[in-house]
Scaffold this motif. Structure first.
Motif, PDB file in Angstrom:
ATOM      1  N   ARG A  44       0.975  -1.274   0.018  1.00  0.00           N
ATOM      2  CA  ARG A  44      -0.130  -0.239   0.093  1.00  0.00           C
ATOM      3  C   ARG A  44       0.949   1.355  -0.027  1.00  0.00           C
ATOM      4  NH1 ARG A  44      -5.464   1.503   2.792  1.00  0.00           N
ATOM      5  NH2 ARG A  44      -5.588   3.740   1.966  1.00  0.00           N
ATOM      6  N   VAL A  45       1.741   1.190   0.897  1.00  0.00           N
ATOM      7  CA  VAL A  45       2.680   2.565   0.873  1.00  0.00           C
ATOM      8  C   VAL A  45       3.519   2.699  -0.331  1.00  0.00           C
ATOM      9  CG1 VAL A  45       2.660   2.688   3.368  1.00  0.00           C
ATOM     10  CG2 VAL A  45       4.703   1.582   2.208  1.00  0.00           C
ATOM     11  N   GLY A  46       3.739   1.475  -1.035  1.00  0.00           N
ATOM     12  CA  GLY A  46       4.572   1.594  -1.975  1.00  0.00           C
ATOM     13  C   GLY A  46       3.845   1.907  -3.586  1.00  0.00           C
ATOM     14  N   ALA A  47       2.509   1.938  -3.223  1.00  0.00           N
ATOM     15  CA  ALA A  47       1.466   2.177  -4.498  1.00  0.00           C
ATOM     16  C   ALA A  47       1.758   3.631  -5.244  1.00  0.00           C
ATOM     17  CB  ALA A  47       0.116   1.814  -4.148  1.00  0.00           C
ATOM     18  N   GLU A  48       1.578   3.864  -6.206  1.00  0.00           N
ATOM     19  CA  GLU A  48       1.629   5.291  -6.701  1.00  0.00           C
ATOM     20  C   GLU A  48       0.594   6.012  -6.150  1.00  0.00           C
ATOM     21  OE1 GLU A  48       3.819   6.753  -8.803  1.00  0.00           O
ATOM     22  OE2 GLU A  48       5.125   5.237  -8.520  1.00  0.00           O
ATOM     23  N   PRO A  49       0.644   7.445  -5.995  1.00  0.00           N
ATOM     24  CA  PRO A  49      -0.572   8.059  -5.464  1.00  0.00           C
ATOM     25  C   PRO A  49      -1.751   8.032  -6.388  1.00  0.00           C
ATOM     26  CG  PRO A  49       1.440   9.418  -5.315  1.00  0.00           C
ATOM     27  CD  PRO A  49       1.803   8.098  -6.198  1.00  0.00           C
ATOM     28  N   GLY A  50      -3.073   7.746  -5.498  1.00  0.00           N
ATOM     29  CA  GLY A  50      -4.068   7.581  -6.356  1.00  0.00           C
ATOM     30  C   GLY A  50      -4.412   6.059  -7.015  1.00  0.00           C
ATOM     31  N   GLU A  51      -3.397   5.200  -7.268  1.00  0.00           N
ATOM     32  CA  GLU A  51      -3.520   3.998  -7.770  1.00  0.00           C
ATOM     33  C   GLU A  51      -3.959   3.086  -6.776  1.00  0.00           C
ATOM     34  OE1 GLU A  51      -2.429   2.765 -10.740  1.00  0.00           O
ATOM     35  OE2 GLU A  51      -2.629   5.102 -11.204  1.00  0.00           O
ATOM     36  N   TRP A  52      -3.944   3.138  -5.518  1.00  0.00           N
ATOM     37  CA  TRP A  52      -4.909   2.281  -4.566  1.00  0.00           C
ATOM     38  C   TRP A  52      -6.265   2.460  -4.551  1.00  0.00           C
ATOM     39  CZ3 TRP A  52      -2.021  -1.734  -3.074  1.00  0.00           C
ATOM     40  CH2 TRP A  52      -2.672  -2.484  -2.104  1.00  0.00           C
ATOM     41  N   PRO A  53      -7.023   1.094  -4.722  1.00  0.00           N
ATOM     42  CA  PRO A  53      -8.513   1.538  -4.792  1.00  0.00           C
ATOM     43  C   PRO A  53      -9.086   1.779  -3.615  1.00  0.00           C
ATOM     44  CG  PRO A  53      -7.738  -0.617  -5.819  1.00  0.00           C
ATOM     45  CD  PRO A  53      -6.645  -0.054  -5.093  1.00  0.00           C
ATOM     46  N   HIS A  54     -10.112   2.844  -3.633  1.00  0.00           N
ATOM     47  CA  HIS A  54     -10.968   3.091  -2.520  1.00  0.00           C
ATOM     48  C   HIS A  54     -12.513   2.624  -2.580  1.00  0.00           C
ATOM     49  CE1 HIS A  54      -8.051   5.322  -0.032  1.00  0.00           C
ATOM     50  NE2 HIS A  54      -7.684   5.586  -1.198  1.00  0.00           N
ATOM     51  N   GLY A  55     -13.257   2.309  -1.766  1.00  0.00           N
ATOM     52  CA  GLY A  55     -14.685   2.124  -1.962  1.00  0.00           C
ATOM     53  C   GLY A  55     -15.211   1.053  -2.708  1.00  0.00           C
ATOM     54  N   LEU A  56     -14.195  -0.090  -2.718  1.00  0.00           N
ATOM     55  CA  LEU A  56     -14.634  -1.313  -3.530  1.00  0.00           C
ATOM     56  C   LEU A  56     -15.389  -2.306  -2.653  1.00  0.00           C
ATOM     57  CD1 LEU A  56     -11.496  -2.333  -5.596  1.00  0.00           C
ATOM     58  CD2 LEU A  56     -13.795  -1.570  -6.335  1.00  0.00           C
ATOM     59  N   LEU A  57     -15.372  -2.140  -1.439  1.00  0.00           N
ATOM     60  CA  LEU A  57     -16.028  -3.138  -0.388  1.00  0.00           C
ATOM     61  C   LEU A  57     -17.102  -2.573   0.302  1.00  0.00           C
ATOM     62  CD1 LEU A  57     -12.736  -4.650   1.093  1.00  0.00           C
ATOM     63  CD2 LEU A  57     -14.071  -5.458  -0.823  1.00  0.00           C
ATOM     64  N   ASN A  58     -18.038  -3.336   0.654  1.00  0.00           N
ATOM     65  CA  ASN A  58     -19.502  -2.906   1.250  1.00  0.00           C
ATOM     66  C   ASN A  58     -19.016  -2.747   2.678  1.00  0.00           C
ATOM     67  OD1 ASN A  58     -22.100  -2.737   2.359  1.00  0.00           O
ATOM     68  ND2 ASN A  58     -22.894  -3.760   0.395  1.00  0.00           N
ATOM     69  N   ILE A  59     -19.169  -1.563   3.236  1.00  0.00           N
ATOM     70  CA  ILE A  59     -18.768  -1.347   4.418  1.00  0.00           C
ATOM     71  C   ILE A  59     -20.095  -1.766   5.572  1.00  0.00           C
ATOM     72  CG2 ILE A  59     -18.491   0.577   6.422  1.00  0.00           C
ATOM     73  CD1 ILE A  59     -16.889   1.957   4.461  1.00  0.00           C
ATOM     74  N   PRO A  60     -21.215  -1.555   5.191  1.00  0.00           N
ATOM     75  CA  PRO A  60     -22.385  -2.264   6.177  1.00  0.00           C
ATOM     76  C   PRO A  60     -22.312  -3.664   6.225  1.00  0.00           C
ATOM     77  CG  PRO A  60     -23.328  -0.493   4.673  1.00  0.00           C
ATOM     78  CD  PRO A  60     -22.054  -0.816   4.288  1.00  0.00           C
ATOM     79  N   LEU A  61     -22.000  -4.297   5.217  1.00  0.00           N
ATOM     80  CA  LEU A  61     -21.778  -5.923   5.218  1.00  0.00           C
ATOM     81  C   LEU A  61     -20.409  -6.200   6.126  1.00  0.00           C
ATOM     82  CD1 LEU A  61     -22.467  -7.324   1.707  1.00  0.00           C
ATOM     83  CD2 LEU A  61     -23.981  -7.482   3.738  1.00  0.00           C
ATOM     84  N   GLY A  62     -19.586  -5.594   5.932  1.00  0.00           N
ATOM     85  CA  GLY A  62     -18.359  -5.777   6.791  1.00  0.00           C
ATOM     86  C   GLY A  62     -18.507  -5.351   8.234  1.00  0.00           C
ATOM     87  N   MET A  63     -19.215  -4.444   8.561  1.00  0.00           N
ATOM     88  CA  MET A  63     -19.659  -3.981  10.040  1.00  0.00           C
ATOM     89  C   MET A  63     -20.596  -5.084  10.477  1.00  0.00           C
ATOM     90  SD  MET A  63     -21.730  -0.560  11.256  1.00  0.00           S
ATOM     91  CE  MET A  63     -23.304  -1.203  10.987  1.00  0.00           C
ATOM     92  N   THR A  64     -21.459  -5.563   9.625  1.00  0.00           N
ATOM     93  CA  THR A  64     -22.548  -6.765  10.127  1.00  0.00           C
ATOM     94  C   THR A  64     -21.480  -7.896  10.500  1.00  0.00           C
ATOM     95  OG1 THR A  64     -24.110  -6.016   8.479  1.00  0.00           O
ATOM     96  CG2 THR A  64     -24.523  -7.942   9.489  1.00  0.00           C
ATOM     97  N   ASN A  65     -20.517  -8.314   9.675  1.00  0.00           N
ATOM     98  CA  ASN A  65     -19.691  -9.339   9.869  1.00  0.00           C
ATOM     99  C   ASN A  65     -19.025  -9.061  11.019  1.00  0.00           C
ATOM    100  OD1 ASN A  65     -20.244 -11.654   8.222  1.00  0.00           O
ATOM    101  ND2 ASN A  65     -18.586 -10.922   6.805  1.00  0.00           N
ATOM    102  N   THR A  66     -18.515  -7.989  11.302  1.00  0.00           N
ATOM    103  CA  THR A  66     -17.678  -7.811  12.684  1.00  0.00           C
ATOM    104  C   THR A  66     -18.588  -7.866  13.793  1.00  0.00           C
ATOM    105  OG1 THR A  66     -16.609  -5.946  11.355  1.00  0.00           O
ATOM    106  CG2 THR A  66     -16.320  -5.791  13.783  1.00  0.00           C
TER     107      THR A  66
END
Lengths: 267, 69
Positions: A44-66
């Motif tokens: 992640r820290v080695g990725a070019e600025p702006g290249e690392w994807p954001h918002g690909l995962l569903n946060i409410p589903l992740g929160m439910t699983n937590t």
């Protein structure tokens, strides 16, 4: 022949043998997951600025699983406490809830995986990229739901997940003749599977390994809850110790998720 | 370390996550494209954090006679 120190503690360690064993095993697990977390951070820290994807995962589903895993850790410790208080019926009830939580977690995770395997990036001949969920694959056309055209320059400026929401999504029908061809004549389109990019590779590796641990833990808990529960009548102290050992492993698996959720879903 | 001790460590980590997630959601709510759902999720995560603190106190009281080893 009796196996020593299955219930009573050894004098040198102060613990029964299985507890020393499970902690040695968990130490090796810390090294395994630690190496993967370190890989994630370095990628992640080695990725070019702006290249690392954001918002690909569903946060409410992740929160439910937590929440599901937190509840399961509470029920697993309550099951053990019930055995300490000689209440076998309550132990059965709490462990059955633990097993249901494990199934719920795996069900939600499967849904998330399916979502990623049907989410496609399609490269068009005019240089545009269409991004959405493949719902129809006909002879001449494909149809993407919740789709949009990716603006590479705008994507490079995205630094927070909330900025992704400004993208308007719609249904897009694309002629196959408009899709760029790869070497060998195949259409240049790819799902968000582990092969898609560095992020999806490390995401599937970390969550897949974690899910395998959930499956393994659930199998052990099920066998102790069902087929092996007769030991409660013949050797209750040893049985209680076995439940504690399985609970320690389950807590480790849950603790890994407590770190995975913010790292993969939020940051 | 017994299951009791490990459970306490786990609950402390969960409390930290709940409050951290709550803060993250509220910051998203205050961002230009924030929605009311960010605030709802933030408040829900805060409630979960408070619930876990209460639970931890209950748990310590219930298992006070069980060893940490």
């Amino acid at each position: 022949m009796d196996i020593p120190y299955t219930s009573e503690p050894r004098q040198d360690t102060g613990l029964f043998n299985a507890k020393v064993g499970i902690w040695l095993f968990l130490a090796s697990e810390v090294m395994l997951f630690g190496a993967l977390f370190s890989s994630y951070i370095l990628l992640r820290v080695g990725a070019e600025p702006g290249e690392w994807p954001h918002g690909l995962l569903n946060i409410p589903l992740g929160m439910t699983n937590t929440i599901v895993l937190i509840v399961s850790s509470i029920t697993v410790v309550m099951a053990w406490a019930s055995l300490k208080m000689k209440n076998f019926a309550r132990f059965k009830l709490f462990q059955s809830i633990t097993l249901l939580c494990a199934l719920a977690f795996l069900g939600i995770k499967s849904y998330e995986y399916h979502d990623k395997f049907t989410h496609y990036e399609v490269w068009l001949k005019d240089g545009k990229i269409a991004d959405g969920h493949l719902v129809e694959n006909n002879a001449d056309t494909i149809v993407l739901h919740h789709a949009h055209y990716v603006d590479k320059e705008a994507a490079a400026k995205v630094t927070h997940a909330w900025q992704e929401r400004e993208i308007k999504e719609e249904e897009i029908t694309i002629k196959k003749s408009d899709i760029r061809l790869r070497e060998g004549g195949k259409l240049d389109m790819e799902s968000y599977g582990p092969w898609h990019n560095t992020y999806t590779a490390i995401y599937f590796t970390l969550t897949g390994l974690h899910a395998l641990h959930v499956i393994g833990g659930a199998i052990v808990i099920f066998f102790l809850w069902g087929p092996l529960s007769g030991m409660w009548k013949t050797d209750p102290e040893r049985y209680t110790n076995r439940i504690e050992i399985s609970g320690l492993f389950w807590h480790f698996v849950d603790l890994v998720w407590i770190f995975l959720f913010p790292v993969l879903y939020l940051l | 370390m017994s299951l009791k001790a490990f459970h306490l460590v786990f609950i402390v980590a969960s409390i930290a996550l709940a409050f951290g997630f709550s803060l993250w959601s509220v910051l998203n709510y205050r961002a230009p494209s924030g929605t009311i759902w960010d605030l709802v999720i933030g408040l829900a995560a805060f409630a979960v954090g408070v619930g876990l603190v209460v639970y931890e106190r209950y748990f310590l009281k219930k298992l006070k006679n069980v060893s940490y080893l």
